[in-house]
Design an enzyme around this catalytic site. Structure first.
Site, PDB file in Angstrom:
ATOM      1  CE1 TYR A  45      -4.422  10.252   1.969  1.00  0.00           C
ATOM      2  CE2 TYR A  45      -5.892   8.486   2.669  1.00  0.00           C
ATOM      3  CZ  TYR A  45      -4.613   8.965   2.415  1.00  0.00           C
ATOM      4  OH  TYR A  45      -3.528   8.130   2.607  1.00  0.00           O
ATOM      5  CB  THR A  65       3.788   7.108   8.953  1.00  0.00           C
ATOM      6  OG1 THR A  65       2.448   7.510   8.652  1.00  0.00           O
ATOM      7  CG2 THR A  65       4.037   5.695   8.457  1.00  0.00           C
TER       8      THR A  65
END
Length: 271
Positions: free
Chosen positions: A167, A202
């Site tokens: 990532y 989120t």
């Protein structure tokens, strides 16, 4: 969510990754698509999950906006070509491309000593290669029409101590890609900027961490909140969406090649 002025009246926007994983809050892609539409744009919402894209479109239509849904798999260049072709067929132009794709733990990411090569490649393909290929097919359209805006969602993880190698590496690549596009296509009136969200409430950020190490949702949220200097709480997808709207609008007409942290000051918390 707060109302925005209609800064994108009549413009066209393609949001790649405009659906979201299930959760209790809005995801970055959905919030961006809704905010663009609220600002007057016509929005094509692309997502690998057509039902999720349709949910975003429904929210826009219910609020009186204009939006359409389409399926796109960013690991398949032909699928990207089809999405961009759909937008061009509909509008004959693309004013804004919003790249909002990203996966980490759900893609098998790990610390470098534990990473599997297949998982690393999967995360890179989704987070970086997919954005490169989407830009590849949008830039010629923007060049032909005399300009456009590309906004790509990176991550604060590219700048700070973040444990998961795929990532972090992929999101650092998003910044480099953005800078490359910005300088090479500036004479053509194409602006490219990246947004680096920090800790956000989120679904992708929260749901994938609930249960890890036995942590409850409340514990995950509390731990993430504790790292944010500004008021001690995470941001939301609407914070990212409002930053994207600014960068997409004429308010940012002289801004290109920027990697904008939206992080509540987390990038300043050193030492």
């Amino acid at each position: 969510m707060t109302s925005v002025t209609r800064k994108l009246e009549g413009r066209t926007v393609v949001v790649v990754g405009g659906g979201q994983t299930p959760g209790q809050t809005a995801g970055n892609g959905r919030a961006a698509a809704i905010t663009y539409a609220e600002a007057g744009a016509k929005v094509l919402v692309g997502d690998r999950d057509l039902d999720a894209a349709n949910d975003t479109v429904k929210a826009i239509l219910d609020a009186g906006g204009e939006a359409w849904a389409a399926t796109v798999d960013v690991t398949d260049e032909s699928s990207i070509v089809e999405l961009i072709g759909t937008a061009r067929q509909m509008w004959n132009r693309i004013d804004v491309l919003h790249n909002n794709v990203g996966v980490s733990l759900a893609g098998g990411d790990a610390v470098i000593t534990d990473i599997d090569a297949e998982a690393f490649n999967r995360v890179i393909d989704i987070n970086l290669t997919g954005m490169v290929l989407t830009c590849k097919h949008v830039i010629p359209i923007m060049r032909e029409q005399g300009g456009g805006v590309i906004i790509s969602i990176g991550s604060l993880a590219s700048m700070i101590d973040y444990p998961y190698i795929a990532y972090k590496t992929s999101k650092a690549g998003v910044v480099a890609m953005t800078q490359n596009i910005a300088i090479r296509h500036a004479p053509e009136g194409i602006r490219a900027n990246a947004i680096l969200p920090g800790l956000m409430d989120t679904p992708m950020a929260i749901e994938n961490r609930v249960g890890l190490g036995g942590k409850t949702r409340e514990q995950v949220i509390a731990e993430r909140n504790s790292h944010v200097p500004l008021r001690g709480r995470m941001g939301t997808a609407w914070d990212v969406a409002r930053a994207a709207l600014f960068l997409a609008s004429d308010d940012a007409q002289f801004i290109t090649g920027v990697a904008l942290p939206v992080d509540g000051g987390q990038s300043l918390a050193v030492g």
